[in-house]
Design a protein around this motif. Structure first.
Motif, short mmCIF file in Angstrom:
data_model
loop_
_atom_site.label_atom_id
_atom_site.label_comp_id
_atom_site.label_asym_id
_atom_site.label_seq_id
_atom_site.Cartn_x
_atom_site.Cartn_y
_atom_site.Cartn_z
N TYR A 351 15.88 12.05 48.64
CA TYR A 351 16.48 11.83 49.85
C TYR A 351 15.35 12.78 50.94
CZ TYR A 351 19.20 12.12 54.07
OH TYR A 351 19.57 12.05 55.35
N ARG A 352 15.18 14.11 50.66
CA ARG A 352 14.47 14.76 51.36
C ARG A 352 13.10 14.36 51.42
NH1 ARG A 352 14.31 20.69 49.02
NH2 ARG A 352 12.85 20.82 50.99
N LEU A 353 12.46 13.76 50.47
CA LEU A 353 11.10 13.14 50.72
C LEU A 353 11.13 11.89 51.26
CD1 LEU A 353 10.07 13.22 46.77
CD2 LEU A 353 9.19 14.52 48.54
N ASP A 354 12.14 11.11 51.56
CA ASP A 354 12.07 10.13 52.35
C ASP A 354 12.05 10.48 53.76
OD1 ASP A 354 12.24 8.26 50.15
OD2 ASP A 354 14.43 8.15 50.20
N LEU A 355 12.87 11.77 54.06
CA LEU A 355 12.90 12.26 55.57
C LEU A 355 11.50 12.53 55.96
CD1 LEU A 355 16.25 14.12 55.51
CD2 LEU A 355 15.75 12.00 56.79
N TYR A 356 10.75 13.16 55.03
CA TYR A 356 9.54 13.90 55.12
C TYR A 356 8.42 12.80 55.54
CZ TYR A 356 11.08 18.68 53.88
OH TYR A 356 11.82 19.75 53.76
N ALA A 357 8.57 11.87 54.57
CA ALA A 357 7.57 10.66 54.69
C ALA A 357 7.66 9.92 56.13
CB ALA A 357 8.11 9.59 53.73
N GLY A 358 8.97 9.95 56.78
CA GLY A 358 9.19 9.40 58.07
C GLY A 358 8.47 10.24 59.13
N ARG A 359 8.95 11.54 59.01
CA ARG A 359 8.32 12.50 60.08
C ARG A 359 6.76 12.43 59.97
NH1 ARG A 359 12.24 17.50 58.50
NH2 ARG A 359 14.26 16.86 59.36
N ILE A 360 6.21 12.45 58.71
CA ILE A 360 4.63 12.42 58.53
C ILE A 360 4.05 11.21 59.25
CG2 ILE A 360 2.64 12.39 57.10
CD1 ILE A 360 4.33 14.22 55.44
N GLY A 361 4.74 10.28 59.12
CA GLY A 361 4.07 8.70 59.48
C GLY A 361 4.07 8.92 61.12
N ARG A 362 5.09 9.34 61.63
CA ARG A 362 5.16 9.47 63.03
C ARG A 362 4.30 10.54 63.72
NH1 ARG A 362 10.56 8.94 61.57
NH2 ARG A 362 10.98 11.12 62.15
N GLY A 363 3.91 11.82 62.90
CA GLY A 363 3.36 12.79 63.67
C GLY A 363 1.95 12.71 63.63
N ILE A 364 1.16 11.99 62.44
CA ILE A 364 0.09 11.97 62.50
C ILE A 364 -0.95 11.44 63.44
CG2 ILE A 364 -1.88 11.16 60.84
CD1 ILE A 364 -0.44 11.36 58.49
N PRO A 365 -0.45 10.29 64.21
CA PRO A 365 -1.27 9.67 65.26
C PRO A 365 -1.19 10.77 66.46
CG PRO A 365 0.08 8.20 64.44
CD PRO A 365 0.52 9.20 63.53
N VAL A 366 -0.25 11.53 66.68
CA VAL A 366 -0.20 12.28 67.86
C VAL A 366 -0.97 13.53 67.61
CG1 VAL A 366 1.61 13.90 69.24
CG2 VAL A 366 2.23 11.55 68.32
N ARG A 367 -1.18 14.10 66.36
CA ARG A 367 -1.93 15.25 65.90
C ARG A 367 -3.29 14.84 66.28
NH1 ARG A 367 -1.06 20.18 63.46
NH2 ARG A 367 -2.99 21.27 63.86
N MET A 368 -3.64 13.68 65.76
CA MET A 368 -5.13 13.24 65.76
C MET A 368 -5.54 13.13 67.14
SD MET A 368 -5.41 10.64 62.50
CE MET A 368 -7.23 10.30 62.80
N GLU A 369 -5.03 12.50 68.00
CA GLU A 369 -5.20 12.40 69.42
C GLU A 369 -5.37 13.71 70.23
OE1 GLU A 369 -6.54 10.65 72.78
OE2 GLU A 369 -6.00 9.71 70.74
N ARG A 370 -4.47 14.68 69.79
CA ARG A 370 -4.71 15.96 70.39
C ARG A 370 -6.01 16.77 69.93
NH1 ARG A 370 0.37 17.56 69.68
NH2 ARG A 370 0.02 18.67 67.70
N GLU A 371 -6.08 16.67 68.74
CA GLU A 371 -7.54 17.31 68.22
C GLU A 371 -8.82 16.68 68.50
OE1 GLU A 371 -7.71 19.98 66.33
OE2 GLU A 371 -5.46 20.43 66.45
#
Length: 431
Positions: A351-371
Motif C-alpha cells: 500500500y505504501r509503495l502505491d502511494l509513493y508511486a503516485g506522488r513521484i509520478g506527479r512531482g517529476i515534471p514539476v521538478r524538471m521544469e524548475r531545474e
C-alpha cells in the motif's frame, strides 16, 4: 791576528769531538722524522721534548746506513710490531760524527726493541686507564649479542684476503645458516687507519637498526701495521658503539687496544666467522630445546584437555537433547507468528509503495521544469561574465610578467606590459 777559514774551524771542532767523546753512546730520544732514501739509507731526526711535552729542548739529525738498516729494520719490526715512524720513542746506540760540510749528526749502529715495547705498553696502559676513568672501558662488552645475530656489518679493506676468507666461511657454512653481510670499506694499515675506521663506524651507526653486530677484520699484512688500532679515539668509539663489536685484526701474540674494549676478540677473520656460526648453532640448539619442551608440555596439556572434553561432551549430550526439544517447540511457535506477521507487513508495504508511486509520478515534471529554469539563469550569468564579451565591449586586460595588473602602483619603470584587446595585443614599456 790570523783568521781561520770555516773549513779549518769545522776541522778543529771535528778533531776535538773525536778526541773527547767515546766511540758510541746509548741514546734515549723520540723520532720526529723518518725517511728511507732510494739508496737504502734511513735518515732520522731525533728530538727531546720538555716535561710538559709541548716544547723542544734538543734536536739532532741521524742516519742508519743501508747495510745496518737492512739488519735493524726487520729485527725491530719483528720484536715490536711497529715500523720506525715519527712519534716513536727509541733507545739507540749512536756514534757522534761531525763533518766539515754536513755538520753534526748521529750514526745509529744498534737499537733496543725492549725500550720501545715498554713505551708502547705504557701508551696502551694510559689509553685503557683513560677509558676506565671515563667509565666506558667495558660498555661494549656489556651489550648482549642478539640470539639470532645474522645481519653483519663488516669493516675491512675490500681487497683484503681476510675479508674474502671471512665471507667464504660465513656464507658457505656446512650448516646452511643464513647470514646477511655488507662491507663498509676502510683502510686497515698505515697512518689513515684511525680516521678511516671511524668513518666506517659512523656509516654503520647511521643505519644501526639494520645490523646485529659489527665485525672489524684485517687479516694478513705486517704486524708492524697494527699501531693504527692503538688510539684513544678509535678505542672510545668501539667501546661506546651501540652494537656488539667483534674484532679479528691481529696475530696470535698481538692484542690492540680495540681488542681489549670490543665485545668479543678473536685472532683471525676466519675465527670471527666461526664465532658467529657457533653463536647461531647455540641459538638454534636452545630454540630446539625450547621447542621440545613446549611440545612435551603441549602433548600433556592436550591429553588432559581431551579427557575433560570427553566428560563435558557426555554432559552436553543430555543437556543438548533437552534444549533441542524445547527449541523445536519454540521455533514452531515463532514460525507461525512470523508467517502471519509477514503477510500483514507485505500488505502494508504494498500500500505504501502505491502511494509513493503516485506522488513521484506527479512531482517529476514539476521538478524538471524548475531545474530547467535554474540552468537557464546560470547560463545567462556565465555569458555575462565571459571576458571575451567584456573585451568586445571596449574593455581591455593588462598583464606584466604573466600576471594580471589591477593597480598602476604595481608597475615599475622600464617593465614591459601586454594589453589584451578584443582583437590583438599591444606591448608597451612603462615610463
Amino acid at each position: 791576528m790570523e783568521a781561520l777559514t770555516l773549513y779549518e774551524l769545522n776541522g778543529l771542532v771535528r778533531g776535538t769531538l773525536e778526541r773527547t767523546l767515546q766511540a758510541e753512546y746509548w741514546l734515549q730520544a723520540e723520532l720526529s722524522e723518518v725517511r728511507e732514501a732510494y739508496n737504502g739509507h734511513c735518515y732520522l731526526e731525533f728530538v727531546q721534548k720538555s716535561v710538559n711535552g709541548r716544547d723542544l729542548v734538543a734536536k739532532a739529525r741521524g742516519v742508519i746506513w743501508a747495510g745496518m738498516y737492512r739488519l735493524l729494520k726487520p729485527m725491530f719490526e719483528r720484536e715490536t710490531g711497529r715500523t720506525l715512524s715519527p712519534g716513536l720513542k727509541v733507545l739507540v746506540k749512536v756514534g757522534v760524527t761531525f763533518h766539515e760540510l754536513y755538520g753534526y749528526s748521529l750514526t745509529v749502529t744498534d737499537i733496543d726493541p725492549a725500550y720501545t715495547l715498554g713505551d708502547m705498553a705504557r701508551l696502551r696502559r694510559e689509553i685503557l686507564a683513560r677509558l676506565e676513568a671515563d667509565g666506558i672501558l667495558n660498555d661494549n662488552k656489556e651489550l648482549s649479542l642478539p640470539l639470532s645475530a645474522n645481519r653483519i656489518a663488516v669493516i675491512s679493506s675490500a681487497t683484503a684476503a681476510g675479508y674474502g676468507d671471512f665471507c667464504n666461511q660465513l656464507l658457505r657454512n656446512d650448516y646452511r645458516l643464513r647470514f646477511t653481510v655488507r662491507l663498509f670499506p676502510a683502510v686497515m694499515q698505515g697512518e689513515h687507519v684511525e680516521s678511516s675506521v671511524l668513518a666506517a663506524l659512523d656509516a654503520v651507526m647511521a643505519r644501526q637498526d639494520d645490523w646485529d653486530a659489527v665485525v672489524i677484520i684485517r687479516g694478513g699484512g705486517a704486524t708492524s701495521d697494527l699501531s693504527g688500532f692503538d688510539t684513544y679515539l678509535l678505542a672510545a668509539a668501539c667501546a661506546q658503539f651501540p652494537l656488539p663489536v667483534i674484532t679479528g685484526i691481529g696475530h696470535e701474540r698481538d692484542d690492540t687496544v680495540i681488542d681489549l674494549v670490543a665485545h668479543t676478540r678473536v685472532k683471525t677473520p676466519t675465527a670471527a666467522a666461526a664465532f658467529l656460526i657457533h653463536h647461531q648453532l647455540e641459538a638454534a640448539s636452545r630454540l630446539e630445546a625450547v621447542a621440545r619442551e613446549i611440545q612435551q608440555q603441549a602433548k600433556g596439556r592436550m591429553e588432559g584437555e581431551r579427557l575433560r572434553v570427553e566428560r563435558l561432551s557426555a554432559r552436553l549430550s543430555a543437556a543438548a537433547l533437552q534444549v533441542r526439544t524445547r527449541g523445536e517447540r519454540r521455533l514452531e511457535q515463532m514460525a507461525a507468528r512470523l508467517f502471519h506477521a509477514g503477510r500483514q507487513r507485505l500488505s502494508d508495504e504494498r500500500y505504501r509503495l502505491d502511494l509513493y508511486a503516485g506522488r513521484i509520478g506527479r512531482g517529476i515534471p514539476v521538478r524538471m521544469e524548475r531545474e530547467r529554469f535554474r540552468l537557464q539563469l546560470l547560463q545567462q550569468k556565465c555569458e555575462a561574465a565571459d571576458p571575451v564579451l567584456l573585451l568586445k565591449r571596449g574593455y581591455s586586460m593588462t598583464f606584466c610578467g604573466g600576471k594580471l595588473v589591477r593597480k598602476a602602483s604595481e608597475l615599475k619603470g622600464g617593465e614591459e606590459i601586454t594589453t589584451c584587446l578584443a582583437e590583438g595585443e599591444i606591448r608597451s614599456v612603462v615610463q
